[in-house]
Scaffold this motif. Sequence first.
Motif, mmCIF file in Angstrom:
data_model
loop_
_atom_site.group_PDB
_atom_site.id
_atom_site.type_symbol
_atom_site.label_atom_id
_atom_site.label_comp_id
_atom_site.label_asym_id
_atom_site.label_seq_id
_atom_site.Cartn_x
_atom_site.Cartn_y
_atom_site.Cartn_z
ATOM 1 N N THR A 2 49.415 56.354 31.719
ATOM 2 C CA THR A 2 48.913 56.017 32.997
ATOM 3 C C THR A 2 48.611 57.100 33.816
ATOM 4 O O THR A 2 49.260 57.775 33.988
ATOM 5 C CB THR A 2 49.635 54.772 33.673
ATOM 6 O OG1 THR A 2 50.146 53.703 32.860
ATOM 7 C CG2 THR A 2 48.867 54.252 35.095
ATOM 8 N N PRO A 3 47.205 57.132 34.204
ATOM 9 C CA PRO A 3 46.858 58.201 35.084
ATOM 10 C C PRO A 3 47.253 58.247 36.286
ATOM 11 O O PRO A 3 47.546 57.084 36.961
ATOM 12 C CB PRO A 3 45.233 58.050 35.027
ATOM 13 C CG PRO A 3 44.894 56.975 34.651
ATOM 14 C CD PRO A 3 46.123 56.257 33.690
ATOM 15 N N ARG A 5 46.954 58.631 40.097
ATOM 16 C CA ARG A 5 45.779 58.937 40.934
ATOM 17 C C ARG A 5 46.138 59.497 42.111
ATOM 18 O O ARG A 5 47.162 59.121 42.801
ATOM 19 C CB ARG A 5 45.188 57.467 41.261
ATOM 20 C CG ARG A 5 44.765 56.596 39.971
ATOM 21 C CD ARG A 5 43.127 57.099 39.729
ATOM 22 N NE ARG A 5 42.494 56.376 38.420
ATOM 23 C CZ ARG A 5 41.847 56.723 37.928
ATOM 24 N NH1 ARG A 5 41.094 57.749 38.204
ATOM 25 N NH2 ARG A 5 41.202 55.860 37.032
ATOM 26 N N THR A 8 41.911 56.719 45.404
ATOM 27 C CA THR A 8 41.158 55.896 44.641
ATOM 28 C C THR A 8 39.767 55.654 44.976
ATOM 29 O O THR A 8 39.180 54.953 44.273
ATOM 30 C CB THR A 8 42.065 54.462 44.775
ATOM 31 O OG1 THR A 8 42.092 54.271 45.945
ATOM 32 C CG2 THR A 8 43.594 54.541 43.996
ATOM 33 N N ASP A 25 42.162 63.293 40.731
ATOM 34 C CA ASP A 25 42.886 62.505 40.247
ATOM 35 C C ASP A 25 43.950 63.462 39.474
ATOM 36 O O ASP A 25 43.561 64.376 38.794
ATOM 37 C CB ASP A 25 42.291 61.686 38.837
ATOM 38 C CG ASP A 25 41.337 60.787 39.322
ATOM 39 O OD1 ASP A 25 41.489 59.554 39.573
ATOM 40 O OD2 ASP A 25 40.048 61.140 39.446
ATOM 41 N N SER A 44 31.137 58.729 38.668
ATOM 42 C CA SER A 44 31.807 57.624 38.009
ATOM 43 C C SER A 44 31.528 57.736 36.385
ATOM 44 O O SER A 44 32.322 57.129 35.325
ATOM 45 C CB SER A 44 31.190 56.262 38.453
ATOM 46 O OG SER A 44 29.931 56.020 38.056
ATOM 47 N N ASP A 47 34.649 58.656 34.455
ATOM 48 C CA ASP A 47 35.853 57.717 34.340
ATOM 49 C C ASP A 47 36.826 57.923 33.058
ATOM 50 O O ASP A 47 38.058 58.005 33.201
ATOM 51 C CB ASP A 47 35.453 56.199 34.484
ATOM 52 C CG ASP A 47 34.808 55.920 35.811
ATOM 53 O OD1 ASP A 47 35.117 56.702 36.692
ATOM 54 O OD2 ASP A 47 34.516 54.816 36.111
ATOM 55 N N ALA A 48 36.150 57.949 31.972
ATOM 56 C CA ALA A 48 37.069 58.001 30.840
ATOM 57 C C ALA A 48 37.602 59.185 30.631
ATOM 58 O O ALA A 48 39.133 59.169 30.344
ATOM 59 C CB ALA A 48 36.000 57.659 29.585
ATOM 60 N N ASP A 51 40.642 59.362 33.272
ATOM 61 C CA ASP A 51 41.700 58.358 32.947
ATOM 62 C C ASP A 51 42.704 59.024 31.955
ATOM 63 O O ASP A 51 43.783 59.168 32.010
ATOM 64 C CB ASP A 51 41.242 57.168 32.377
ATOM 65 C CG ASP A 51 40.646 56.168 33.591
ATOM 66 O OD1 ASP A 51 40.921 56.393 34.681
ATOM 67 O OD2 ASP A 51 39.970 55.304 33.269
#
Length: 267
Positions: A2-3, A5, A8, A25, A44, A47-48, A51
């Motif tokens: 789990t990344p 953060r 957010t 992040d 955005s 995002d991938a 993460d």
Amino acid sequence: MTPIRSDTVGQTCEVNGMRMHYRTDGDRAKPCLLLSNSLGTDLSMWDAQADALAGDFFVVRYDTRGHGQSASGSAPFGIGRLGLDVVALLDHLDIARTAFCGISMGGLTGQWLGIHQPQRLTKLVLANTAARIGGAAPWQLRAEQVRCDGMAAVAGSAAARWFTPQFLQRAPDTVARMVDALRDQDAGGYAACCEALAQADLHACVGTIAVPTLIIVGGHDPVTTIDDGRWLQQQIAGARLVNLPASHISNIEAADLFTEQLRTFLA
């Protein structure tokens, strides 16, 4: 994994006379990776990658001036201003050096940094980009078009440039989200970046880049072609070239492969 953060909702800072929106992040004790978006998108789009990589890197991404939640500041401006915005963001975050990955317009920003600010870079990834993207006249025409008719004038045709027909069928929700984001961009900021691209030509000096460089191309990219990527590879000593099965926005269309190449290169 789990990344991790560090925030957010993103943050803002004042750089070079404009408000910049950025997001971080991961653990800032880790090596930094800075991600720079393409024309008509926002942070955005990463995002991938954020993460997947936030467990190993302090991932910083930002909205290029005139995009997303970043203001455009005074116009006109050139690719040098976009590069200096990155330097100012690094200074704001007290980051001396970073790996940099930029796609399309972000890749031109990365080239400028590699030429003029190499001391701030550890490694450089240039994705779906060229030393000059297109010609001046089409960019000027697009700037005039969106100033006159708004973002709807270009939003309708963007998907066919960004993605292959197969991806358009396979991921319609992702495509729609990207096109909607383009339609919501500020027309003045988008036009100012079009004008910056109209003037950006780094052919004469890209060969001075000495930062370790990875060049990522999309095998089906009609905007910045395989030949554009090969030319960059030939000019930049020691540069590696990777061809992904994607069109212009390869970090979304071939997200897993793109991220794998990033991780391997940055290791």
